[in-house]
Design a protein around this motif. Structure first.
Motif, PDB file in Angstrom:
ATOM      1  N   GLN A 326       0.833  -1.207   0.000  1.00 15.80           N
ATOM      2  CA  GLN A 326       0.000   0.000   0.000  1.00 15.80           C
ATOM      3  C   GLN A 326       0.868   1.257   0.000  1.00 15.80           C
ATOM      4  O   GLN A 326       0.570   2.233  -0.708  1.00 15.80           O
ATOM      5  CB  GLN A 326      -0.914  -0.015   1.224  1.00 15.80           C
ATOM      6  N   LYS A 365      -4.005  -2.036  -9.084  1.00 11.71           N
ATOM      7  CA  LYS A 365      -4.642  -1.630  -7.826  1.00 11.71           C
ATOM      8  C   LYS A 365      -5.854  -2.511  -7.517  1.00 11.71           C
ATOM      9  O   LYS A 365      -6.116  -2.832  -6.355  1.00 11.71           O
ATOM     10  CB  LYS A 365      -5.055  -0.157  -7.904  1.00 11.71           C
ATOM     11  N   LYS A 366      -6.560  -2.904  -8.562  1.00  4.52           N
ATOM     12  CA  LYS A 366      -7.711  -3.794  -8.382  1.00  4.52           C
ATOM     13  C   LYS A 366      -7.264  -5.125  -7.775  1.00  4.52           C
ATOM     14  O   LYS A 366      -7.936  -5.681  -6.892  1.00  4.52           O
ATOM     15  CB  LYS A 366      -8.379  -4.032  -9.738  1.00  4.52           C
ATOM     16  N   GLU A 369      -6.872  -4.897  -3.960  1.00  6.40           N
ATOM     17  CA  GLU A 369      -7.972  -4.389  -3.133  1.00  6.40           C
ATOM     18  C   GLU A 369      -8.177  -5.193  -1.856  1.00  6.40           C
ATOM     19  O   GLU A 369      -8.313  -4.640  -0.763  1.00  6.40           O
ATOM     20  CB  GLU A 369      -9.272  -4.368  -3.949  1.00  6.40           C
ATOM     21  N   ALA A 373      -7.646  -3.824   1.919  1.00  9.85           N
ATOM     22  CA  ALA A 373      -8.757  -3.800   2.870  1.00  9.85           C
ATOM     23  C   ALA A 373      -8.348  -4.464   4.184  1.00  9.85           C
ATOM     24  O   ALA A 373      -8.681  -3.990   5.273  1.00  9.85           O
ATOM     25  CB  ALA A 373      -9.972  -4.508   2.273  1.00  9.85           C
TER      26      ALA A 373
END
Length: 679
Positions: A326, A365-366, A369, A373
Motif C-alpha cells: 500500500q 490496484k484492483k 484491493e 482492505a
C-alpha cells in the motif's frame, strides 16, 4: 524628384544597417565538435538556440545558448553535461539541441578542416560538444554619403529567357542516401539497441521460466547493483525495462529529428518494436509505449511507475505484505498524478500512452484491493492491541514494580516465586498475545516499532509513544531472568550456611531442619533450575540427611545409564550430537573435570529462550554426561551429570551444534561399569 531620391535610397539603407548591427551584436560565437570528429568554427549563432530536456516526472525545460558556457555529450551514457555562465553544472538525460526552425542547426560558420560553409549540415544529435565564446563582434558600418540619383534611363529591351538546362542523368547503382536530409544517428543507435535486446532477452525469459517453475519469483534475491534484497521477478523486469527503453529512447529521438513512422528508414523498426512489445509479455512486462503513437514525454517514467506498482501488487498478493504494498502504491499514485498534469499541460490529456498507463495501474490496484482492505482492518486491530496493553500495564503494576525493583527480603522468597510464576504463566498471557500480534503486523523490531505504528496509526494523541507499552513489558521480561538468577544465588548462599550449621542442632529437631533445608534448596531451584551450587547442594543435603553410607552406596550401585532416547528423531544424529556435547564440555570445564561419555535423554530439542515477540532465539537438548572429577570420583565410581546444551542465541538459529552454552540440571554418582564403553 530631388525629394524622392534620398527617401528611396538613403533612408532604407540606414534602417537596414541599424537593424543588421543589432542582430549581429546579439549573436554568439562558438566552437562545435561533432560525433564524427569534425570541428566547426561558428562566427554567429542565435543566443535563442537551446537545449531541451524533460526531468523525471516534470515538464519540458529549455536552457538558451545565451546562458550556457559549454555543452558536452557522453556517447556511453547519452548524458549531456551543461555548464552555465553562472558556474552551475547540470547532467541532463534525454536532451536535444536546437538552433533555428528545423532539425538542422542554423548558424554562420565553417568546417575547420575544409573551410567549407557548415550551416545546415548538422543536427543536435550530431553534436559532441559546444564551447561558447561570447557575442560575435559587432559589425560597424558608416552610412554612405547620399548621391543624387541620375535621371532614369530608358528601360532596356527584355532579354529572352534562357533555355532550361537538361537534368543530369542518374548514375546507375549510385547510393541515393536517406530519403530526407536528416541525421540517421539515432536510427543507428536504435538498431544497436534492438540487437542488444534480441541477444539478452532470451536469457531473461529462461531466467523467468526457471524461477516460475521453482516457485521463487516472489523470493528475495540480492540486487547486484545495490547489494540490497529485491524480489526476483522485479529484478528480471528491471533488466527488461532497461533493455527496452534504450530502444524507445532512440526511437523517440529519431522522431524528434524529423523522421516519420512511415519513412522507409524508420518503418522496419516501428514494426520491430511492435513485435518486441508482444515478446515482453512472456515475462509479464507491460509498457505504455506505442510505436505509432504521437510523440510524448515521460514514457520511461510511466513504465518505471508501472514497475513499482507491479512490485506493490507482488508484495500484497504473493508476499502477504499489504502494508508495504500500500505504501508503494501510494508513491505510484503521486507519480501518476504528476504525469497526468504534465500531459494535460502539453495538450495531450487523451494521449494513448497515458491511457494505457492509467489502465494498467488501475488493474494492478484492483488486484490489491483485498489486501489493502485487510491492511485497513489491521489498523483497528493494532489500536485495540495497544489499548489492551495499556490496560494490562495498569492491572499488573504491583507485580511489575517488584520485578523492576528486584530487592526482596528472604522472608518473601517463597511468596514471590508464586506471584512470579503466576505472572509468567497466566497473568502475562494477554500481554504476550498482543505483543506477538504487533510483531507480526508492525515488524518484530522494537527499535523500528514506533515508526511502524506511527505510520499505521498516525501520531499518538496522548503524546506518548505508541511503542512505550511494548518497551515497558520488554524491559520487564528481560529483567526476570536476572532476577531469578540473583535470587537463586542468594538462596544458595543461605543454604550453604544452613548446611554448615546442621551439627549444631539437637538430634531431636535435626531431621526437621534437614527437611527445611531441602525445601530451601528446592525453592532456589524454582528460581533457577540451572544453578550449579543448588544442584550440588541437592546431593550433599540428601547425603547428609541420609546419614547412612550403605544406603547411598546402594543407590549408586543400582543407578543405570539410560542411553540415547529411543524416540529421538533429530535434527542431528546421536553420534554427532553426543560428540559435540563432549567436545563443548571438555573445552569449557574446570581443569579437574573431564567428560567421558554422553547420551541424549529427551526425545526432542526444546526452546530454551524466546524474544519479546515470541520468536524462538535459542534451542536446547538435554544429555547425561559421564564425568570424572579429581578428588571426587574413583576408579569404580563416576559422576552422571544432567546437562542441557544450548545453541547460539538469535532469531532463526538452527537446532544444531556448535553449542554455545550449557545449563546444569543435576548430578549424581553411579558405577563406572554401568556406563557403556567405560572401564
Amino acid at each position: 524628384m530631388s525629394m524622392r531620391t534620398p527617401f528611396h535610397f538613403f533612408v532604407p539603407t540606414v534602417i537596414a544597417i541599424a537593424l543588421g548591427g543589432a542582430a549581429w551584436a546579439a549573436d554568439l560565437q562558438a566552437t562545435i565538435t561533432t560525433t564524427q570528429g569534425k570541428t566547426i568554427n561558428v562566427t554567429a549563432i542565435s543566443p535563442d538556440g537551446r537545449i531541451e530536456y524533460t526531468p523525471a516526472g516534470g515538464k519540458k525545460t529549455t536552457i538558451p545558448f545565451k546562458d550556457i558556457k559549454n555543452i558536452d555529450w557522453d556517447k556511453g551514457t547519452r548524458i549531456h553535461t551543461v555548464t552555465t555562465n553562472d558556474g552551475k553544472t547540470l547532467r541532463l538525460e534525454r536532451a536535444w539541441i536546437f538552433a533555428g526552425r528545423g532539425a538542422y542547426l542554423e548558424f554562420t560558420g565553417t568546417d575547420k578542416e575544409t573551410g567549407e560553409d557548415a550551416n545546415g549540415t548538422i543536427t543536435g544529435s550530431d553534436i559532441a560538444g559546444i564551447e561558447f565564446a561570447g557575442a560575435a563582434p559587432e559589425t560597424v558600418q558608416t552610412p554612405a554619403t547620399p548621391v543624387p540619383a541620375e535621371p532614369a534611363a530608358e528601360p532596356a529591351a527584355p532579354v529572352a529567357p534562357a533555355a532550361a538546362a537538361e537534368p543530369a542523368s542518374q548514375v546507375p547503382g549510385a547510393n541515393a542516401g536517406p530519403s530526407k536530409r536528416l541525421s540517421t544517428n539515432n536510427i543507428e543507435y536504435m538498431k544497436d539497441a534492438i540487437a542488444g535486446f534480441e541477444k539478452a532477452f532470451p536469457g531473461l525469459v529462461s531466467e523467468y521460466d526457471a524461477a516460475k517453475a521453482a516457485g521463487t519469483l516472489s523470493a528475495d534475491e540480492k540486487d547486484p547493483r545495490t547489494d540490497e534484497m529485491e524480489l526476483k521477478e522485479v529484478l528480471i523486469l528491471q533488466k527488461a525495462h532497461k533493455l527496452f527503453h534504450e530502444m524507445v529512447e532512440y526511437y523517440a529521438a529519431a522522431l524528434k529529428d524529423g523522421w516519420e513512422v512511415s519513412d522507409a528508414e524508420l518503418a522496419p523498426y516501428t514494426d520491430k518494436l511492435v513485435a518486441i512489445l508482444s515478446q515482453l509479455g512472456k515475462i509479464g512486462y507491460r509498457s505504455c509505449f506505442g510505436p505509432r503513437d504521437a510523440a510524448c514525454d515521460n514514457l520511461e517514467n510511466m513504465d518505471r511507475a508501472w514497475l513499482k506498482a507491479h512490485k506493490a501488487m507482488l508484495l500484497t498478493t504473493a508476499r502477504g505484505n499489504a502494508k508495504a504494498g500500500q505504501e508503494l502504491m501510494e508513491e505510484v499514485d503521486r507519480t501518476a498524478a504528476q504525469i497526468a498534469k504534465t500531459f494535460e499541460s502539453a495538450g495531450q490529456a487523451d494521449h494513448p500512452a497515458l491511457k494505457r498507463f492509467q489502465e494498467d495501474i488501475a488493474r494492478l490496484k484492483k488486484a490489491c484491493e483485498a489486501g489493502f482492505a485487510a491492511a485497513g482492518k489491521a489498523k483497528d486491530t493494532v489500536l485495540a492491541a495497544w489499548e489492551a496493553l495499556r490496560t494490562e500495564r495498569e492491572r499488573l503494576q504491583n507485580t511489575t514494580y517488584k520485578i523492576e525493583n528486584g530487592q526482596m527480603h528472604p522472608n518473601t522468597w517463597s511468596a514471590f516465586i508464586e506471584e512470579l510464576e503466576k505472572f509468567e504463566k497466566t497473568e502475562s498471557a494477554v500481554v504476550k498475545e498482543k505483543i506477538e500480534y504487533l510483531g507480526k503486523t508492525c515488524g518484530a523490531d522494537t527499535d523500528a516499532l514506533e515508526s511502524a505504528m506511527e505510520k499505521l496509526l498516525g501520531k499518538n494523541p496522548s503524546g506518548w509513544d505508541w511503542s512505550a507499552e511494548v518497551k515497558h513489558f520488554d524491559k520487564i521480561f528481560n529483567t526476570i531472568p536476572a532476577l531469578r538468577k540473583d535470587t537463586a544465588e542468594a538462596i544458595a548462599e543461605q543454604a550453604k550456611q544452613n548446611l554448615g550449621m546442621m551439627s549444631a542442632f539437637d538430634e531431636a529437631i535435626r531431621a526437621q531442619k534437614f527437611d527445611e533445608l531441602k525445601s530451601l534448596v528446592q525453592l532456589g531451584l524454582r528460581y533457577d533450575p540451572h544453578n550449579a551450587a543448588l544442584i550440588d547442594l541437592t546431593t550433599k543435603v540428601d547425603e547428609a540427611a541420609a546419614g547412612d553410607a550403605a544406603a547411598i552406596e546402594k543407590q549408586i550401585a543400582e543407578r543405570q545409564w539410560p542411553g540415547n532416547h529411543k524416540d529421538f528423531a533429530g535434527p542431528g544424529t546421536p553420534e554427532e550430537l553426543t560428540k559435540a556435547a563432549i567436545d563443548y564440555f571438555n573445552s569449557t570445564c574446570k581443569p579437574t573435570e573431564k567428560a567421558l561419555a554422553a547420551c541424549i535423554v529427551e526425545p526432542d530439542w526444546y526452546c530454551f529462550k524466546r524474544n519479546i515477540f515470541g520468536q524462538p532465539v535459542q534451542w536446547a537438548l538435554t544429555f547425561w554426561v559421564a564425568v570424572d572429577v579429581e578428588g571426587e570420583t574413583t576408579p569404580d565410581v563416576v559422576y552422571a551429570w544432567s546437562i542441557s546444551f544450548l545453541t547460539d542465541e538469535n532469531v532463526g538459529v538452527a537446532k544444531a551444534p556448535p553449542f554455545k552454552w550449557a545449563a546444569f540440571n543435576f548430578k549424581q554418582k553411579m558405577k563406572r561399569a554401568n556406563v557403556p564403553g567405560l572401564k
